[in-house]
Design a protein around this motif. Structure first.
Motif, PDB file in Angstrom:
ATOM      1  N   PHE A 271      -0.783  -2.276  -4.824  1.00 14.75           N
ATOM      2  CA  PHE A 271      -0.230  -2.267  -3.471  1.00 14.75           C
ATOM      3  C   PHE A 271       1.160  -1.637  -3.466  1.00 14.75           C
ATOM      4  CE2 PHE A 271       2.588  -4.516  -0.441  1.00 14.75           C
ATOM      5  CZ  PHE A 271       2.044  -4.048   0.751  1.00 14.75           C
ATOM      6  N   LYS A 272       2.022  -2.073  -4.367  1.00 17.34           N
ATOM      7  CA  LYS A 272       3.387  -1.525  -4.408  1.00 17.34           C
ATOM      8  C   LYS A 272       3.376  -0.037  -4.737  1.00 17.34           C
ATOM      9  CE  LYS A 272       5.052  -4.799  -7.108  1.00 17.34           C
ATOM     10  NZ  LYS A 272       5.981  -5.631  -7.898  1.00 17.34           N
ATOM     11  N   ASP A 273       2.532   0.378  -5.672  1.00 15.66           N
ATOM     12  CA  ASP A 273       2.424   1.802  -6.018  1.00 15.66           C
ATOM     13  C   ASP A 273       1.945   2.624  -4.825  1.00 15.66           C
ATOM     14  OD1 ASP A 273       3.305   1.319  -8.593  1.00 15.66           O
ATOM     15  OD2 ASP A 273       1.294   1.380  -9.486  1.00 15.66           O
ATOM     16  N   ALA A 274       0.921   2.130  -4.140  1.00 16.47           N
ATOM     17  CA  ALA A 274       0.388   2.842  -2.983  1.00 16.47           C
ATOM     18  C   ALA A 274       1.426   2.931  -1.867  1.00 16.47           C
ATOM     19  CB  ALA A 274      -0.883   2.159  -2.482  1.00 16.47           C
ATOM     20  N   MET A 275       2.149   1.855  -1.642  1.00 16.51           N
ATOM     21  CA  MET A 275       3.186   1.860  -0.609  1.00 16.51           C
ATOM     22  C   MET A 275       4.313   2.818  -0.988  1.00 16.51           C
ATOM     23  SD  MET A 275       2.476   0.109   2.088  1.00 16.51           S
ATOM     24  CE  MET A 275       4.090  -0.021   2.840  1.00 16.51           C
ATOM     25  N   ARG A 276       4.693   2.821  -2.239  1.00 19.57           N
ATOM     26  CA  ARG A 276       5.752   3.729  -2.694  1.00 19.57           C
ATOM     27  C   ARG A 276       5.389   5.178  -2.368  1.00 19.57           C
ATOM     28  NH1 ARG A 276       5.989   2.201  -7.983  1.00 19.57           N
ATOM     29  NH2 ARG A 276       6.861   0.242  -7.275  1.00 19.57           N
ATOM     30  N   GLY A 277       4.133   5.529  -2.581  1.00 15.77           N
ATOM     31  CA  GLY A 277       3.671   6.875  -2.274  1.00 15.77           C
ATOM     32  C   GLY A 277       3.728   7.195  -0.786  1.00 15.77           C
ATOM     33  N   LEU A 278       3.433   6.219   0.059  1.00 17.98           N
ATOM     34  CA  LEU A 278       3.458   6.431   1.505  1.00 17.98           C
ATOM     35  C   LEU A 278       4.869   6.485   2.075  1.00 17.98           C
ATOM     36  CD1 LEU A 278       0.614   4.044   2.707  1.00 17.98           C
ATOM     37  CD2 LEU A 278       0.582   6.539   2.703  1.00 17.98           C
ATOM     38  N   LEU A 279       5.807   5.808   1.439  1.00 18.34           N
ATOM     39  CA  LEU A 279       7.144   5.672   2.012  1.00 18.34           C
ATOM     40  C   LEU A 279       8.013   6.910   1.864  1.00 18.34           C
ATOM     41  CD1 LEU A 279       7.933   1.987   1.041  1.00 18.34           C
ATOM     42  CD2 LEU A 279       7.192   2.885   3.251  1.00 18.34           C
ATOM     43  N   ASN A 280       7.615   7.820   0.995  1.00 23.28           N
ATOM     44  CA  ASN A 280       8.389   9.042   0.821  1.00 23.28           C
ATOM     45  C   ASN A 280       8.351   9.849   2.122  1.00 23.28           C
ATOM     46  OD1 ASN A 280       9.881  11.078  -0.352  1.00 23.28           O
ATOM     47  ND2 ASN A 280       8.120  12.024  -1.345  1.00 23.28           N
ATOM     48  N   GLY A 281       9.484   9.956   2.784  1.00 19.41           N
ATOM     49  CA  GLY A 281       9.559  10.676   4.051  1.00 19.41           C
ATOM     50  C   GLY A 281       9.059   9.885   5.249  1.00 19.41           C
ATOM     51  N   ALA A 282       8.895   8.583   5.095  1.00 16.94           N
ATOM     52  CA  ALA A 282       8.401   7.742   6.195  1.00 16.94           C
ATOM     53  C   ALA A 282       9.450   7.619   7.293  1.00 16.94           C
ATOM     54  CB  ALA A 282       8.034   6.354   5.668  1.00 16.94           C
ATOM     55  N   PRO A 283       9.006   7.377   8.529  1.00 14.61           N
ATOM     56  CA  PRO A 283       9.945   7.209   9.641  1.00 14.61           C
ATOM     57  C   PRO A 283      10.700   5.882   9.574  1.00 14.61           C
ATOM     58  CG  PRO A 283       7.701   6.843  10.387  1.00 14.61           C
ATOM     59  CD  PRO A 283       7.620   7.280   8.955  1.00 14.61           C
ATOM     60  N   ALA A 284      11.476   5.605  10.606  1.00 17.79           N
ATOM     61  CA  ALA A 284      12.361   4.436  10.631  1.00 17.79           C
ATOM     62  C   ALA A 284      11.620   3.102  10.616  1.00 17.79           C
ATOM     63  CB  ALA A 284      13.283   4.502  11.847  1.00 17.79           C
ATOM     64  N   ARG A 285      10.476   3.044  11.279  1.00 14.54           N
ATOM     65  CA  ARG A 285       9.732   1.784  11.360  1.00 14.54           C
ATOM     66  C   ARG A 285       8.412   1.907  10.615  1.00 14.54           C
ATOM     67  NH1 ARG A 285       8.567   0.709  17.152  1.00 14.54           N
ATOM     68  NH2 ARG A 285       7.679  -1.203  16.312  1.00 14.54           N
ATOM     69  N   ILE A 286       8.211   1.008   9.656  1.00 14.91           N
ATOM     70  CA  ILE A 286       6.950   0.935   8.921  1.00 14.91           C
ATOM     71  C   ILE A 286       6.321  -0.409   9.286  1.00 14.91           C
ATOM     72  CG2 ILE A 286       5.851   0.836   6.657  1.00 14.91           C
ATOM     73  CD1 ILE A 286       9.229   2.404   6.885  1.00 14.91           C
ATOM     74  N   VAL A 287       5.131  -0.375   9.831  1.00  8.82           N
ATOM     75  CA  VAL A 287       4.438  -1.589  10.264  1.00  8.82           C
ATOM     76  C   VAL A 287       3.225  -1.799   9.377  1.00  8.82           C
ATOM     77  CG1 VAL A 287       3.281  -2.765  12.169  1.00  8.82           C
ATOM     78  CG2 VAL A 287       5.186  -1.208  12.652  1.00  8.82           C
ATOM     79  N   LEU A 288       3.142  -2.970   8.763  1.00  8.03           N
ATOM     80  CA  LEU A 288       1.960  -3.334   7.971  1.00  8.03           C
ATOM     81  C   LEU A 288       0.964  -4.037   8.879  1.00  8.03           C
ATOM     82  CD1 LEU A 288       3.203  -4.838   4.579  1.00  8.03           C
ATOM     83  CD2 LEU A 288       2.056  -2.656   4.964  1.00  8.03           C
TER      84      LEU A 288
END
Length: 114
Positions: free
Chosen positions: A29-46
């Motif tokens: 989960f943490k690895d997958a999230m790390r990959g998604l967060l690169n360049g992510a916008p201000a709000r990340i909603v799970l």
């Protein structure tokens, strides 16, 4: 760990496509999230609507993701199932995260002060 993400403006919705967020999947989960967060916008909603079980490892993984964000980003939660909501309430972690009743409401703009 399967995550699905959609971005609209300043919101990235990340749907967890697993029923359990526990010790067996937290590293993935943490690895997958790390990959998604690169360049992510201000709000990340799970979007946690599919998660039926969350243990302390899963809770720790979500907190770890929150800590990895930069100062301009915020981690929010949406559609907690009753069992998951209970874990957040009992640990008082519900005071650290904005929690939305639905993914629909999570897409709506909100001020940083709320």
């Amino acid at each position: 760990m399967k995550l699905e993400s959609k971005t609209r403006g300043e919101v990235m919705m990340v749907s967890i496509a697993e029923q359990r967020l526990d010790a067996a999947v937290t590293v993935d989960f943490k690895d997958a999230m790390r990959g998604l967060l690169n360049g992510a916008p201000a709000r990340i909603v799970l979007d946690m609507s599919r998660v039926r079980f969350l243990d302390s490892s899963g809770l720790g993984a979500i907190i770890s993701v929150r800590k990895s964000l930069d100062q301009t980003q915020e981690l929010e939660l949406a559609e907690l199932t009753p069992a998951v909501e209970k874990v957040f309430h009992l640990t008082r972690m519900d005071t650290l995260f904005p929690i939305h009743a639905s993914t629909q409401s999570a897409w709506e703009p909100r001020s940083r002060a709320s």
